[in-house]
Design an enzyme around this catalytic site. Structure first.
Site, short mmCIF file in Angstrom:
data_model
loop_
_atom_site.label_atom_id
_atom_site.label_comp_id
_atom_site.label_asym_id
_atom_site.label_seq_id
_atom_site.Cartn_x
_atom_site.Cartn_y
_atom_site.Cartn_z
N ASP A 303 -16.29 27.79 -57.19
CA ASP A 303 -16.52 27.71 -58.60
C ASP A 303 -17.73 28.20 -59.45
O ASP A 303 -19.07 28.13 -58.65
CB ASP A 303 -16.32 26.36 -59.25
CG ASP A 303 -16.54 26.37 -61.14
OD1 ASP A 303 -15.90 26.57 -61.36
OD2 ASP A 303 -18.06 26.38 -61.49
N ASN A 311 -20.77 35.55 -69.08
CA ASN A 311 -19.67 36.29 -70.04
C ASN A 311 -20.14 36.06 -71.52
O ASN A 311 -19.25 37.32 -72.41
CB ASN A 311 -18.03 34.91 -69.65
CG ASN A 311 -16.64 36.06 -70.06
OD1 ASN A 311 -16.61 36.69 -69.93
ND2 ASN A 311 -15.90 35.11 -70.15
N HIS A 316 -16.44 39.71 -72.24
CA HIS A 316 -15.39 39.76 -72.09
C HIS A 316 -14.97 40.57 -71.25
O HIS A 316 -14.49 40.46 -69.39
CB HIS A 316 -14.14 38.67 -72.33
CG HIS A 316 -14.19 37.68 -73.62
ND1 HIS A 316 -14.44 36.62 -72.46
CD2 HIS A 316 -14.78 37.07 -74.36
CE1 HIS A 316 -14.70 35.62 -73.13
NE2 HIS A 316 -14.33 35.67 -74.72
N ASP A 320 -14.44 40.44 -66.77
CA ASP A 320 -13.81 40.79 -66.54
C ASP A 320 -14.30 41.46 -65.09
O ASP A 320 -13.97 41.47 -63.57
CB ASP A 320 -12.36 41.09 -66.99
CG ASP A 320 -12.52 40.19 -68.58
OD1 ASP A 320 -12.06 38.93 -67.77
OD2 ASP A 320 -11.68 40.62 -68.82
N ASP A 346 -12.96 31.22 -63.25
CA ASP A 346 -13.92 32.01 -62.30
C ASP A 346 -14.02 30.73 -61.10
O ASP A 346 -14.94 30.73 -60.24
CB ASP A 346 -15.49 31.12 -62.71
CG ASP A 346 -16.09 30.33 -63.34
OD1 ASP A 346 -15.00 28.91 -63.37
OD2 ASP A 346 -17.05 29.96 -63.56
#
Length: 427
Positions: A303, A311, A316, A320, A346
């Site tokens: 994680d 983010n 975004h 990404d 994530d």
């Protein structure tokens, strides 16, 4: 019933008159009597007779043979030659080789009637066959798939425009060639060339479906995925006279199928295996470990630390792109036989196969941490992260992938509680 019109081409006036009388007596209509070839061609164009009776030794600028060729080939009207004696059959053996194409003078009305009726019947039969062939050709040519017809020996008789387009061969080039020379097929599943299928179905007498991964090698060497079947052609008596192969370019269908499979098993953003594919690989690995007592594997559950802040701060789009970059970093940290998957958001998972002990797994975890700390340059921003990693391995003889992943997830949260940027082994 209407009387069929006959044009008489005879340069002997008395004989021409006698022929007219005989024809009228037999129930025919004599549209014209002419003595020159040039005039005969003109009269055929004007009166459209059903048949032309012509002297093979016609005098004038154009002889009877030349006139007959023009009438038959241009106007498609049947011709019967008038010849002086049987010796002319030897002299004009090419023209008089077929039956019911001539009559020897002098003749009786019964023979004249028989020859004319047979010539008309032959012409009508040829016309019907030609029209039927044209109709079938039109149907084949209008089909949306390739069609190739072979003779009984497996050599090509005809092919439609779609077949020409796909194979790269023109019908005129392919005519008479062995099917395998034009339709060069390879079974991609086994990597072997497929022999002449026409010969196969002709001998077997049954329809044969092309292999699932059948590839056509075109004339210019291009590879095209094709599909469909080849079937024997039978006459009215059930005898096999050839074969017909029907196929179509299924490249787009194959691409669509591949894309659907990819969508089902791979993450659309990072192109890594997704949860479904990872679980399937993990299940296979568990089964493999059951068969080998010395086979060990490990799962890492990752994680990313602080990804939400990246983010939220950069948007975004940057988020990404950052995940894609992280996916490539993770791949670079693994061996060829190992797997990394995006589990969602994530979260990532790693499957390490055939390891010696848990130390191999911790070494990979440390390598991942070192790689993630290196900054990623995105749109002028230098971004980096760490990961909380949970590790579990098959020392506990796991039976189900879900149980193993649950324990790895528990270990990952333990690593987070320990301050992040570290790993923890499930115990």
């Amino acid at each position: 019933m209407f009387a069929r019109k006959i044009l008489v081409v005879e340069d002997e006036k008395i004989l021409a008159s006698n022929i007219r009388k005989s024809l009228q007596k037999l129930g025919y209509s004599v549209s014209e009597i002419t003595k020159s070839g040039k005039e005969a061609i003109k009269k055929v164009a004007e009166t459209h007779p059903h048949l032309v009776l012509i002297d093979i030794c016609l005098a004038g600028e154009i002889d009877g043979l030349h006139v007959a060729d023009i009438i038959q080939n241009h106007f498609h009207v049947p011709v019967v030659y008038l010849t002086e004696c049987s010796e002319y059959k030897t002299l004009y053996k090419n023209q008089l080789s077929e039956p019911f194409t001539y009559i020897v003078k002098p003749f009786i009305e019964r023979d004249l009637h028989f020859v004319i009726e047979m010539a008309l019947y032959k012409h009508q039969s040829k016309k019907i066959l030609y029209e039927e062939k044209q109709r079938l050709t039109a149907i084949i040519n209008s089909m949306g798939c390739a069609v190739i017809v072979t003779y009984g020996n497996g050599c090509i008789q005809m092919m439609n425009p779609i077949a020409e387009l796909i194979t790269g061969w023109k019908e005129s080039e392919a005519f008479g060639k062995d099917l395998v020379e034009v339709v060069n097929l390879v079974n991609k599943d086994v990597g072997e060339t497929i022999e002449n299928l026409a010969t196969y179905v002709i001998e077997a007498g049954e329809v044969f479906n092309l292999p699932e991964n059948c590839t056509l090698i075109t004339k210019d060497g291009k590879e095209i995925a094709i599909g469909d079947n080849i079937a024997p052609i039978r006459d009215q008596n059930g005898n096999i006279t050839g074969a017909v192969i029907v196929f179509q370019d299924i490249t787009k269908r194959k691409q669509t199928e591949a894309q659907l499979i990819r969508n089902a098993f791979y993450d659309g953003l990072t192109e890594l295996p997704n949860r479904v594919l990872f679980l399937d690989r993990l299940r296979q690995t568990i089964e493999r470990s059951k068969r080998r007592s010395d086979y060990y594997f490990a799962v890492l559950f990752l994680d990313l630390d602080g990804f939400k802040e990246i983010n939220d701060r950069f948007g975004h789009g940057i988020g990404d792109d950052f995940l894609v970059a992280i996916a490539r970093r993770l791949e670079s940290c693994l061996r060829g036989g190992d797997s990394v998957a995006r589990f969602g958001g994530d979260e990532f998972t790693v499957l390490l196969e055939d390891i010696k002990d848990v130390t191999d797994a911790t070494n990979v975890a440390e390598r991942i941490q070192d790689s993630l700390r290196l900054p990623v340059n995105l749109n002028g921003y230098e971004l980096s992260t760490t990961a909380s990693i949970g590790i579990t391995w098959n020392i506990s003889n796991y039976e189900e992938p879900a149980t193993l992943l649950r324990d790895a997830d528990i270990a990952m949260y333990r690593a987070k509680r320990q301050g992040k940027a570290t790993y923890a082994i499930f115990s």
